[in-house]
Design a protein around this motif. Structure first.
Motif, PDB file in Angstrom:
ATOM      1  N   PRO A   7       0.857  -1.083  -0.145  1.00 54.58           N
ATOM      2  CA  PRO A   7      -0.104   0.034   0.138  1.00 54.58           C
ATOM      3  C   PRO A   7       0.785   1.093   0.082  1.00 54.58           C
ATOM      4  O   PRO A   7       2.170   1.264   0.382  1.00 54.58           O
ATOM      5  CB  PRO A   7      -0.838  -0.134   1.204  1.00 54.58           C
ATOM      6  CG  PRO A   7       0.102  -1.078   2.088  1.00 54.58           C
ATOM      7  CD  PRO A   7       0.735  -1.752   1.216  1.00 54.58           C
ATOM      8  N   CYS A   8       0.404   2.345  -0.323  1.00 55.25           N
ATOM      9  CA  CYS A   8       0.919   3.458  -0.064  1.00 55.25           C
ATOM     10  C   CYS A   8       1.464   3.897   1.003  1.00 55.25           C
ATOM     11  O   CYS A   8       0.874   3.646   2.265  1.00 55.25           O
ATOM     12  CB  CYS A   8      -0.061   4.671  -0.448  1.00 55.25           C
ATOM     13  SG  CYS A   8       0.367   6.368  -0.509  1.00 55.25           S
ATOM     14  N   PRO A   9       2.749   4.178   1.216  1.00 58.70           N
ATOM     15  CA  PRO A   9       3.491   4.431   2.554  1.00 58.70           C
ATOM     16  C   PRO A   9       3.008   5.718   3.392  1.00 58.70           C
ATOM     17  O   PRO A   9       3.122   5.608   4.441  1.00 58.70           O
ATOM     18  CB  PRO A   9       4.931   4.585   2.087  1.00 58.70           C
ATOM     19  CG  PRO A   9       5.021   4.966   0.810  1.00 58.70           C
ATOM     20  CD  PRO A   9       3.651   4.651   0.068  1.00 58.70           C
ATOM     21  N   LEU A  10       1.990   6.370   2.621  1.00 60.47           N
ATOM     22  CA  LEU A  10       1.657   7.679   3.522  1.00 60.47           C
ATOM     23  C   LEU A  10       0.272   7.344   3.941  1.00 60.47           C
ATOM     24  O   LEU A  10      -0.162   7.667   5.062  1.00 60.47           O
ATOM     25  CB  LEU A  10       1.605   8.749   2.636  1.00 60.47           C
ATOM     26  CG  LEU A  10       3.080   9.299   2.191  1.00 60.47           C
ATOM     27  CD1 LEU A  10       3.018  10.634   1.480  1.00 60.47           C
ATOM     28  CD2 LEU A  10       3.797   9.636   3.657  1.00 60.47           C
ATOM     29  N   CYS A  11      -0.726   7.021   3.128  1.00 59.36           N
ATOM     30  CA  CYS A  11      -2.235   6.708   3.325  1.00 59.36           C
ATOM     31  C   CYS A  11      -2.626   5.308   3.428  1.00 59.36           C
ATOM     32  O   CYS A  11      -3.604   4.992   4.065  1.00 59.36           O
ATOM     33  CB  CYS A  11      -2.979   7.812   2.561  1.00 59.36           C
ATOM     34  SG  CYS A  11      -3.017   6.985   0.929  1.00 59.36           S
ATOM     35  N   GLY A  12      -1.989   4.551   2.737  1.00 54.58           N
ATOM     36  CA  GLY A  12      -2.360   3.036   2.791  1.00 54.58           C
ATOM     37  C   GLY A  12      -3.173   2.619   1.796  1.00 54.58           C
ATOM     38  O   GLY A  12      -3.583   1.486   1.742  1.00 54.58           O
ATOM     39  N   GLN A  13      -3.540   3.557   0.884  1.00 53.34           N
ATOM     40  CA  GLN A  13      -4.361   3.088  -0.441  1.00 53.34           C
ATOM     41  C   GLN A  13      -3.615   2.225  -1.221  1.00 53.34           C
ATOM     42  O   GLN A  13      -2.256   2.208  -1.102  1.00 53.34           O
ATOM     43  CB  GLN A  13      -4.788   4.328  -0.922  1.00 53.34           C
ATOM     44  CG  GLN A  13      -5.727   5.144  -0.093  1.00 53.34           C
ATOM     45  CD  GLN A  13      -7.118   4.496   0.208  1.00 53.34           C
ATOM     46  OE1 GLN A  13      -7.683   3.814  -0.729  1.00 53.34           O
ATOM     47  NE2 GLN A  13      -7.534   4.776   1.312  1.00 53.34           N
ATOM     48  N   PRO A  14      -4.283   1.552  -2.166  1.00 58.16           N
ATOM     49  CA  PRO A  14      -3.504   0.960  -3.142  1.00 58.16           C
ATOM     50  C   PRO A  14      -2.917   1.842  -4.123  1.00 58.16           C
ATOM     51  O   PRO A  14      -3.238   2.813  -4.327  1.00 58.16           O
ATOM     52  CB  PRO A  14      -4.560   0.002  -3.952  1.00 58.16           C
ATOM     53  CG  PRO A  14      -5.812  -0.139  -2.999  1.00 58.16           C
ATOM     54  CD  PRO A  14      -5.691   1.279  -2.334  1.00 58.16           C
ATOM     55  N   PRO A  15      -1.623   1.446  -4.341  1.00 62.08           N
ATOM     56  CA  PRO A  15      -0.599   2.026  -5.290  1.00 62.08           C
ATOM     57  C   PRO A  15      -1.226   2.518  -6.715  1.00 62.08           C
ATOM     58  O   PRO A  15      -1.859   1.352  -7.214  1.00 62.08           O
ATOM     59  CB  PRO A  15       0.802   1.646  -5.304  1.00 62.08           C
ATOM     60  CG  PRO A  15       0.271   0.007  -5.237  1.00 62.08           C
ATOM     61  CD  PRO A  15      -0.906  -0.009  -4.220  1.00 62.08           C
ATOM     62  N   SER A  16      -0.881   3.484  -7.321  1.00 62.90           N
ATOM     63  CA  SER A  16      -1.114   3.787  -8.651  1.00 62.90           C
ATOM     64  C   SER A  16      -0.025   3.576  -9.513  1.00 62.90           C
ATOM     65  O   SER A  16       1.277   3.853  -9.031  1.00 62.90           O
ATOM     66  CB  SER A  16      -1.482   5.409  -8.847  1.00 62.90           C
ATOM     67  OG  SER A  16      -1.104   5.674 -10.196  1.00 62.90           O
TER      68      SER A  16
END
Length: 59
Positions: A7-16
């Motif tokens: 996941p995104c290291p800042l917010c935890g969402q799946p990466p783009s």
């Protein structure tokens, strides 16, 4: 079994795919700002100010 992307290291969402490892341009920019502001600095011993020339080089 394919590897699941981290996941995104800042917010935890799946990466783009465009902004990997971040999820968006916003998270990518926030990370850059943290680097520029010194948010990721590691504490170390104090600098020897007297051992530096006025231009910041040793010698």
């Amino acid at each position: 079994m394919p590897n699941k992307p981290k996941p995104c290291p800042l917010c935890g969402q799946p990466p783009s795919a465009v902004h990997t490892p971040f999820c968006s341009r916003g998270c990518k920019d926030r990370d850059l700002l943290r680097w520029l502001d010194g948010g990721y600095r590691i504490a170390g011993p104090p600098a020897d100010i007297e051992g530096l020339d006025s231009d910041g080089s040793e010698g």
